[in-house]
Design an enzyme around this catalytic site. Sequence first.
Site, PDB file in Angstrom:
ATOM      1  N   GLU A   1      12.557  -1.486   7.451  1.00  0.00           N
ATOM      2  CA  GLU A   1      11.966  -1.658   6.102  1.00  0.00           C
ATOM      3  C   GLU A   1      12.715  -1.290   5.037  1.00  0.00           C
ATOM      4  O   GLU A   1      12.720  -0.174   4.776  1.00  0.00           O
ATOM      5  CB  GLU A   1      10.581  -1.048   5.763  1.00  0.00           C
TER       6      GLU A   1
ATOM      7  N   ASP B   1       1.353  -5.445   3.246  1.00  0.00           N
ATOM      8  CA  ASP B   1       1.498  -4.864   2.114  1.00  0.00           C
ATOM      9  C   ASP B   1       1.543  -6.260   1.071  1.00  0.00           C
ATOM     10  O   ASP B   1       1.794  -5.884  -0.360  1.00  0.00           O
ATOM     11  CB  ASP B   1       2.823  -4.200   1.935  1.00  0.00           C
TER      12      ASP B   1
ATOM     13  N   ASP C   1       9.495   1.971   9.067  1.00  0.00           N
ATOM     14  CA  ASP C   1       8.858   2.302   7.740  1.00  0.00           C
ATOM     15  C   ASP C   1       9.763   2.871   6.730  1.00  0.00           C
ATOM     16  O   ASP C   1      10.317   3.944   7.189  1.00  0.00           O
ATOM     17  CB  ASP C   1       7.724   2.905   8.215  1.00  0.00           C
TER      18      ASP C   1
END
Length: 566
Positions: free
Chosen positions: A257, A331, A200
Site C-alpha cells: 500500500e 478505505d 499496510d
Amino acid sequence: MDKKWWQKEVIYQIYPKSFYDSNNDGIGDIRGITEKLDYLETLGITMVWICPIYQSPMADNGYDISDYYQLNPEFGQMADLEELIEKAKGKGIKIVLDLVINHTSDEHPWFKDLLANPASSKYRDFYVLKPGKEGKPPTNWRSVFGGSVWEPLQDTGEYYFHSFGVKQPDLNWENSEVREELYKMINYWLEKGIAGFRVDAITFIKKDQTFEDLPADGVDGLVKCTKKTRNQPGIETFLHELNERTFSKYDCVTIGEAPGVPYDQFGDYVGENGYFSMIFDFKYADLDVASGSEWFKRVDWDVLDLKKLLFTSQKELQKNGWGANFLENHDQNRSISKYIKEEENRHYYSGTMLGAMFFNLRGTPFIYQGQELGMTNDKRESIDEFDDISSIDQYYRSINEGFSEEEALHFINLRSRDNSRTPFHWNAGENGGFSNVKPWLGMNENYKTINVQQQELEPHSILKFYKEMIKVRQTSECLIYGVIEPLMESHPTIIAYKRRYNKEEAVCYFNFSNESQAIELENGSYRVLLTNYKVKDQSIDAASFMLRPYQALILQKKEESCHEQI
Ligand code: GLC
Ligand code: CA
C-alpha cells in the site's frame, strides 16, 4: 519482465468483521470465511487477502495490533486460521494476510511498558519520542486521522508520534532492534504457509529527521504530515533491507500500500528487483476529492479525468513492473456510488461495465467483497451512526472549516470508509444472512434486493457476470500478460484500450454514458469475449459498432487478422 505466478491470480479482499458471522455474535470471523469457501471457489478467485485478524483493541478495526503473534479472539483461534489455510489450499485458493508494521496499538506490550516506565523502559527507542517545544507539541504536523501527530507521553513533557490515530503509535524504524523484531514476525507468518502479505501504509515508515514545522494548511493551525512522513529520502534503505531479510527468502507475493510514490520511483518499488511484487496506485481512486485525507474538498470530475489518471498510472506501471488494480477496498466508498451519476445508475449495467473496465487493465485484479454484487454506499442520518474513526474526524474537521453539520454529514456519507464496511449481503433474510443477531455495523437496507441468493437466481446479475469475467481472464494469456495501449483517448465518455500479447489482440470498450455511442474498429474480424448485453452474433466483422448505454465489450481479434508485433 519475466512472467510471475502472481500475475495470473485473481484476488478477493475480505474485511473479516463484515464477511460472515459463523457463531452469531454479530461479528464476522475466520470460520465464517472457511464456511464460505465454496462461494469463493465458484466465483473463481484464486487468492484471498484478509484484512488484519491479529489481536487488537480494534480502535481502527485491527490496524492497531497489540500482539502480532496472536489472533483477535473475536475472529477465532490459530487452529481456525490453519484450517482455513488448509481448506482453501484444497480449493486452489491462497491466503494473503495484512502486515501492519508502521505502527502498533498503544496496547502492545512494548508501548504499555513505555507508558509504565517512561524514563527507563527498554522500549523507549521502539517508538518516536520527542520533547515538546515550550509546552507545545514538537511540530505542527496533522495526523491522517486528525489532530496533531504528537500525543503527550504521560506528564513527562515528551510526546510520542502517530501518523494515524492516537492509539496507533508509530514504530521507530531507525532502531535496528525494532526492525529485527518485525523481520522475525514476518518470517514466522510466511513459515505458516501463507502466500504473502498486503503491506499496510508502508510508505510512512521513514520520517524526515529534521522534524521542522511547515506553514499551516488548515484552520487548526496544522499541516498535513505526509510532506514529512511519506516516502521520505532514506526509505529505500529500510525497504531494501525489509525485502532482503524477509520476502525475498520465500516465493511469496507482496502488495504494497504505497501512496505518495512518484511515478519516477515505481521501478524501485515494483521493478524486477523491486521491494514488492506490486503496489496499489491511489491517484485515480481519489479523483472525487482534492486528496484522500480532505473529504470536504469535493472535486468535479469527468470521464476524461478518470481516463487520464488511469492510463498515466497504467503506462508508468507498464514501464516499470506490475500493478495491483482495484476498484474498491475497505478505505474507499463503493464504486457504483462514486463513479456513476445517481440519476443514471442502472445497477446491473453500471456495475458490470465498471467491473470489467478495471478488471481487464494490465495488472493483478482485486475484487473487494460485495463489489461482485454491486453493493452501494449507505446513507446515515447522524454522526453517531458512524464507526470509522476517519469519518468522525472528517466530520468535525469540516465543521471547523466552516461547513454546516448537514454539509459535513453529506461529505462523510459520500466518502466514509463505513460505506464499504457494512456487512455482506448473503440473502434477503434478516441481517442479510450475515448473522442471526444485530451486526456490529448497521446493514445497508438494500440487502433485500442486492444479495447473493437473488443474483444467483436472476438470469443476468452482476455476480454472474463477475464469474464469467473471471473465467474469460483465466483462459486468455492476452488479458493476463498483454501490454496495454489506450484507445479513443480523447472521447468524453468511452474508456477503451487494447491488450496485446504475442500474436493475440483483445480490444476493450466501456461506455460510461446512458446513450449509445459508436466505436470504430480496426480492420479485421472479431470474436466477442465478454459483454454485459445479449449479443446476437458472437462474431463482428463490421468496421463500426454501436455500444449500448453502459455497455462493456471485449473483443478478441481473430488470429488471421492480427499483425505480428514485436
Ligand atoms: C491503511 C489501511 C487503513 C488503516 C491505515 C492505518 O491505509 O488500509 O484501513 O486505517 O492504513 O493502518
Ligand atoms: Ca462471530
